[in-house]
Scaffold this active site. Structure first.
Site, PDB file in Angstrom:
ATOM      1  CE  LYS A 184      -4.219  -2.025   1.534  1.00 30.64           C
ATOM      2  NZ  LYS A 184      -3.774  -3.309   2.119  1.00 30.64           N
TER       3      LYS A 184
ATOM      4  CB  VAL B 218     -14.638 -12.672   0.256  1.00 35.54           C
ATOM      5  CG1 VAL B 218     -15.311 -14.037   0.312  1.00 35.54           C
ATOM      6  CG2 VAL B 218     -15.010 -11.931  -1.016  1.00 35.54           C
TER       7      VAL B 218
HETATM    8  P1  BMP Z   1      -9.156 -11.303   5.114  1.00 33.45           P
HETATM    9  O1  BMP Z   1      -9.839 -12.151   4.021  1.00 33.45           O
HETATM   10  O2  BMP Z   1      -8.443 -12.142   6.104  1.00 33.45           O
HETATM   11  O3  BMP Z   1     -10.058 -10.285   5.700  1.00 33.45           O
HETATM   12  O4  BMP Z   1      -7.959 -10.514   4.382  1.00 33.45           O
HETATM   13  C1  BMP Z   1      -8.160  -9.482   3.484  1.00 33.45           C
HETATM   14  C2  BMP Z   1      -6.838  -9.014   2.945  1.00 33.45           C
HETATM   15  O5  BMP Z   1      -7.056  -7.925   2.050  1.00 33.45           O
HETATM   16  C3  BMP Z   1      -5.857  -8.494   3.984  1.00 33.45           C
HETATM   17  O6  BMP Z   1      -4.556  -8.780   3.504  1.00 33.45           O
HETATM   18  C4  BMP Z   1      -6.077  -7.000   3.993  1.00 33.45           C
HETATM   19  O7  BMP Z   1      -4.918  -6.291   4.366  1.00 33.45           O
HETATM   20  C5  BMP Z   1      -6.405  -6.748   2.526  1.00 33.45           C
HETATM   21  N1  BMP Z   1      -7.265  -5.595   2.251  1.00 33.45           N
HETATM   22  C6  BMP Z   1      -8.513  -5.482   2.829  1.00 33.45           C
HETATM   23  O8  BMP Z   1      -8.943  -6.332   3.619  1.00 33.45           O
HETATM   24  N2  BMP Z   1      -9.300  -4.408   2.503  1.00 33.45           N
HETATM   25  C7  BMP Z   1      -8.890  -3.440   1.645  1.00 33.45           C
HETATM   26  O9  BMP Z   1      -9.647  -2.529   1.375  1.00 33.45           O
HETATM   27  C8  BMP Z   1      -7.630  -3.552   1.060  1.00 33.45           C
HETATM   28  C9  BMP Z   1      -6.828  -4.652   1.360  1.00 33.45           C
HETATM   29  O10 BMP Z   1      -5.661  -4.785   0.785  1.00 33.45           O
END
Ligand code: BMP
Length: 213
Positions: A62, A171
């Site tokens: 990011k 998700v």
């Molecule tokens: P999880 O399915 O465990 O919630 O993970 C989501 C991933 O996507 C994490 O790596 C988080 O940093 C990233 N992410 C997010 O959740 N929302 C965003 O808007 C942008 C992301 O990169």
């Protein structure tokens, strides 16, 4: 990234051994593996190359600094083997262009964050998301990150970015629906904890694949 499974694994674990074991176990279930600060800071930059042996790596740093610092960050992680990078657009066009240029020089993909998936994104990001998406188009990014937790926002962002790629986190654990995100126009779902924290990660990945296929 080849669009086969429409899934990107978010490998947010802090042990190199666990990361490599998951990447190996889940081989073929994902079109790419997204790794970021949790794994890279714990295991070192070499982990980018090690994970790349299992699937193309998207480095989720990011990136959000001045142009010169952005370029240095991009070059370091691309040199380490990343095939995609994720950057913020809010530092402005010159800063984002530095990322776009670095990605283009390496033949890598650049994904630009628009509106994030967590509730706090409604505070500052949501009102700007469409402008951020337009900036992604301006710098010729490969695509954008848009929230599976708000499919209506995916639809809106799709109308701005045309045929560029949308990758969508949120998700499962964050409450987003895989099917609704895809129906709204997302190209790839980013899924982390629903798989990496599952008792049986392989079965969890198979279940999501079955749901979306
Ligand atoms: P999880 O399915 O465990 O919630 O993970 C989501 C991933 O996507 C994490 O790596 C988080 O940093 C990233 N992410 C997010 O959740 N929302 C965003 O808007 C942008 C992301 O990169």
């Amino acid at each position: 990234m080849k669009k086969e499974r429409r899934l990107i694994l978010a490998l947010d674990v802090t042990s190199r051994e666990r990361a490599l074991a998951l990447a190996d176990m889940l081989r073929g279930h994902f079109d790419a593996i997204k790794i970021g600060y949790p794994l890279i800071l714990s295991a070192g930059l070499e982990v980018v190359k090690e994970i790349s042996d299992h699937a193309p790596v998207i480095a989720d740093l990011k990136i959000a600094d001045i142009p010169n610092t952005n370029r240095l960050i991009c070059e370091a992680v691309l040199r380490a083997g990343a095939r995609g990078i994720i950057a913020h657009a809010f530092p402005g066009k010159d800063a984002l262009l530095a990322c776009a240029d670095s990605a283009a020089e390496s033949g890598a993909e650049l994904y630009v964050v628009t509106e994030m998936s967590h509730p706090g994104a409604l505070q500052f990001m949501a009102p700007l998301a469409e402008e951020l998406a337009r900036l992604a188009v301006d710098v010729n990014a490969s695509g954008v990150v848009a929230p599976a937790t708000r499919p209506e926002r995916i639809r809106q962002i799709r109308s701005i970015i045309g045929s560029r790629t949308i990758i969508s986190p949120g998700v499962g654990v964050q409450g987003g629906s895989a099917l609704q995100a895809l129906e709204a126009g997302s190209d790839y779902l980013i899924v982390g904890r629903s798989i990496t924290d599952a008792k049986d990660p392989l079965a969890a990945a198979d279940a999501i694949l079955a749901q979306i296929s």
